[in-house]
Design a protein around this motif. Sequence first.
Motif, PDB file in Angstrom:
ATOM      1  N   PRO A 379      20.520  52.827  23.787  1.00 19.30           N
ATOM      2  CA  PRO A 379      20.824  51.798  24.795  1.00 19.30           C
ATOM      3  C   PRO A 379      20.808  52.392  26.201  1.00 19.30           C
ATOM      4  N   LEU A 380      20.225  51.651  27.135  1.00 21.75           N
ATOM      5  CA  LEU A 380      20.101  52.109  28.513  1.00 21.75           C
ATOM      6  C   LEU A 380      21.019  51.282  29.393  1.00 21.75           C
ATOM      7  N   ILE A 381      21.880  51.932  30.127  1.00 20.55           N
ATOM      8  CA  ILE A 381      22.790  51.240  31.032  1.00 20.55           C
ATOM      9  C   ILE A 381      22.355  51.509  32.469  1.00 20.55           C
ATOM     10  N   LEU A 382      22.159  50.448  33.206  1.00 14.62           N
ATOM     11  CA  LEU A 382      21.814  50.566  34.626  1.00 14.62           C
ATOM     12  C   LEU A 382      22.980  50.046  35.456  1.00 14.62           C
ATOM     13  N   GLU A 383      23.342  50.770  36.463  1.00 15.22           N
ATOM     14  CA  GLU A 383      24.404  50.320  37.363  1.00 15.22           C
ATOM     15  C   GLU A 383      23.814  49.390  38.412  1.00 15.22           C
ATOM     16  N   GLU A 384      24.163  48.123  38.338  1.00 14.60           N
ATOM     17  CA  GLU A 384      23.683  47.133  39.301  1.00 14.60           C
ATOM     18  C   GLU A 384      24.760  46.888  40.349  1.00 14.60           C
ATOM     19  N   PRO A 385      24.395  46.870  41.631  1.00 15.92           N
ATOM     20  CA  PRO A 385      25.401  46.599  42.665  1.00 15.92           C
ATOM     21  C   PRO A 385      25.828  45.136  42.650  1.00 15.92           C
ATOM     22  N   THR A 386      27.051  44.878  43.055  1.00 11.69           N
ATOM     23  CA  THR A 386      27.509  43.506  43.231  1.00 11.69           C
ATOM     24  C   THR A 386      26.803  42.901  44.434  1.00 11.69           C
ATOM     25  N   MET A 387      26.980  41.587  44.620  1.00  3.80           N
ATOM     26  CA  MET A 387      26.391  40.930  45.779  1.00  3.80           C
ATOM     27  C   MET A 387      26.848  41.601  47.063  1.00  3.80           C
ATOM     28  N   GLU A 388      28.144  41.883  47.170  1.00  3.76           N
ATOM     29  CA  GLU A 388      28.686  42.494  48.384  1.00  3.76           C
ATOM     30  C   GLU A 388      28.115  43.893  48.610  1.00  3.76           C
ATOM     31  N   GLU A 402      31.550  40.258  60.964  1.00  5.51           N
ATOM     32  CA  GLU A 402      30.423  39.344  60.749  1.00  5.51           C
ATOM     33  C   GLU A 402      29.939  39.440  59.309  1.00  5.51           C
ATOM     34  N   ALA A 403      29.822  40.653  58.802  1.00  7.17           N
ATOM     35  CA  ALA A 403      29.385  40.842  57.412  1.00  7.17           C
ATOM     36  C   ALA A 403      30.372  40.198  56.443  1.00  7.17           C
ATOM     37  N   ARG A 404      31.665  40.304  56.738  1.00 11.77           N
ATOM     38  CA  ARG A 404      32.671  39.703  55.878  1.00 11.77           C
ATOM     39  C   ARG A 404      32.500  38.189  55.804  1.00 11.77           C
ATOM     40  N   LYS A 405      32.221  37.560  56.943  1.00 18.24           N
ATOM     41  CA  LYS A 405      32.038  36.103  56.970  1.00 18.24           C
ATOM     42  C   LYS A 405      30.831  35.681  56.138  1.00 18.24           C
ATOM     43  N   VAL A 406      29.730  36.439  56.255  1.00 19.74           N
ATOM     44  CA  VAL A 406      28.524  36.092  55.498  1.00 19.74           C
ATOM     45  C   VAL A 406      28.787  36.204  54.001  1.00 19.74           C
ATOM     46  N   LYS A 407      29.368  37.315  53.580  1.00 19.89           N
ATOM     47  CA  LYS A 407      29.615  37.523  52.152  1.00 19.89           C
ATOM     48  C   LYS A 407      30.602  36.493  51.606  1.00 19.89           C
ATOM     49  N   ALA A 408      31.572  36.120  52.415  1.00 18.57           N
ATOM     50  CA  ALA A 408      32.529  35.096  51.979  1.00 18.57           C
ATOM     51  C   ALA A 408      31.834  33.754  51.799  1.00 18.57           C
ATOM     52  N   LEU A 409      30.892  33.448  52.689  1.00 15.83           N
ATOM     53  CA  LEU A 409      30.154  32.189  52.567  1.00 15.83           C
ATOM     54  C   LEU A 409      29.305  32.177  51.301  1.00 15.83           C
ATOM     55  N   ILE A 410      28.608  33.275  51.036  1.00 21.51           N
ATOM     56  CA  ILE A 410      27.776  33.338  49.829  1.00 21.51           C
ATOM     57  C   ILE A 410      28.638  33.158  48.585  1.00 21.51           C
ATOM     58  N   VAL A 427      29.299  23.310  54.032  1.00 24.56           N
ATOM     59  CA  VAL A 427      28.758  24.632  54.359  1.00 24.56           C
ATOM     60  C   VAL A 427      28.433  24.720  55.843  1.00 24.56           C
ATOM     61  N   LEU A 428      27.899  23.643  56.397  1.00 23.78           N
ATOM     62  CA  LEU A 428      27.542  23.630  57.816  1.00 23.78           C
ATOM     63  C   LEU A 428      28.766  23.811  58.704  1.00 23.78           C
ATOM     64  N   SER A 429      29.943  23.454  58.206  1.00 24.74           N
ATOM     65  CA  SER A 429      31.177  23.623  58.985  1.00 24.74           C
ATOM     66  C   SER A 429      31.891  24.927  58.650  1.00 24.74           C
ATOM     67  N   ASP A 430      31.230  25.809  57.908  1.00 23.57           N
ATOM     68  CA  ASP A 430      31.808  27.109  57.597  1.00 23.57           C
ATOM     69  C   ASP A 430      31.992  27.935  58.878  1.00 23.57           C
ATOM     70  N   PRO A 431      33.010  28.795  58.931  1.00 25.07           N
ATOM     71  CA  PRO A 431      33.236  29.614  60.130  1.00 25.07           C
ATOM     72  C   PRO A 431      32.017  30.401  60.589  1.00 25.07           C
ATOM     73  N   TRP A 432      31.160  30.814  59.658  1.00 22.45           N
ATOM     74  CA  TRP A 432      29.989  31.599  60.052  1.00 22.45           C
ATOM     75  C   TRP A 432      29.034  30.784  60.922  1.00 22.45           C
TER      76      TRP A 432
END
Length: 443
Positions: A379-388, A402-410, A427-432
Amino acid sequence: MSTSPPPTPQISGFIKDDEERFKEIISPCEWVEDYHPGGYHPVVLGDVFHNGQYKVIRKLGEGSYSTVWLARDLRNNKYVAMKIVMSKISEPTNETAILRLLSQTPGGSKHITQLLDEFNHQGPNGIHKCLVFEPMGPTVNTMVEELPPFKGKGRLPSLKIRYPYWMAKGILRQSLQALVFLHENGIAHGDFQPGNMLFTLRDINSKPEEELRQKEDMQAGFISPPVERLDGKPDKWAPPYLCIAQPLVYPTDYAQDFKIKLSDMGGAYFVNEPPAKPITPAGLRTPEYVLTGVVNHTMDIWSFGCLVFELLTGQPLLCTPWYPNQTDIDDEHLRIMTARLGPLPDNLYQHWKTSSFYFTPERKLYNCWHGGVPEGQEPLILEEPTMEEAFDQAELDIDEEEARKVKALIRRILHYDPEKRPSAAEVLSDPWFLEDEVRNDSS
């Protein structure tokens, strides 16, 4: 109501459905084998349509079920974009009904490419629906490579091809405003992706036809090599050559005040009449559709959440490679999804019939081989990063807040429970997005 096209008719007495009849053409254009009864209409530069009104002068693009051309409206002395649909699907979709409705709805011209005319055209492959629109610039997919930092440099491994941050955010805002408009009118786009977002043009009606006309020059890359049948016989269903798409790049307005419109309503549907099989690209599909086939009103919103990541970083959030087997495609999609966004809830996971190929009964990932571990392999295990983590690895030129706001929106959008996903208006009224309005109001 399903938007899926009916089966391709067989060319009786001529060729079997799975038999190729042309020499291979590797030019970047539509598949030549799709020129047959029920398929594409064969177009040659200079052809005229609708009783001599529209003269084709340039290929703008093609899709799975249509080709799009720049034409001169000889009666009104202006340029238009003409979409010629495969004859087998000229009527079954909601596209024309939705376009007519939107053209009569206040605000439609700001967000959606405008339908100017429609007619049927009889050709050797059947009757084709032809839709005439205002001419537009390149798609968001293609325009990025035309920007000064990247033009002419190709896909170099070291080159991060992506829009400037301010421009990507503007594209997202305007496409989201278009979604709000559609959803408020009870319509889902169904194929919300960068290939269906177009830049507007500066006025081109004063340009002479010679300046915009595509050359019939194979060496310069404007047309393909000649279309030739394997048996050497003449063919009455295909054109003598295929045109390579030449989007209108130089008249495109991509300055600070650029404008984006949504196009291609071929996959659109009324929210209260969802299709059985939407045409949303695989990597942008919701987990509930992949696992249970359920189509709901949040499919566009899920796609938008994925595209926030993609347009800002230049990389897809859920990259879904092509495999011959749909199960393998879905498995890879779901495996990456769980790595990026976290484990699926039980009510969805129980529908993943091949999950045991990848996870232990305790839901621990032990394998990344498609279809199970090959015999004799560990079995092969690959470490995949999270979205963040993947977002941070893109190294955008923005501060941590700014990065925190984007990741929170996603995260807010890509909720596994469709009932907890925000609407397009929310979504259009999101803080970002709101921070730009506050900044503009105070300037």
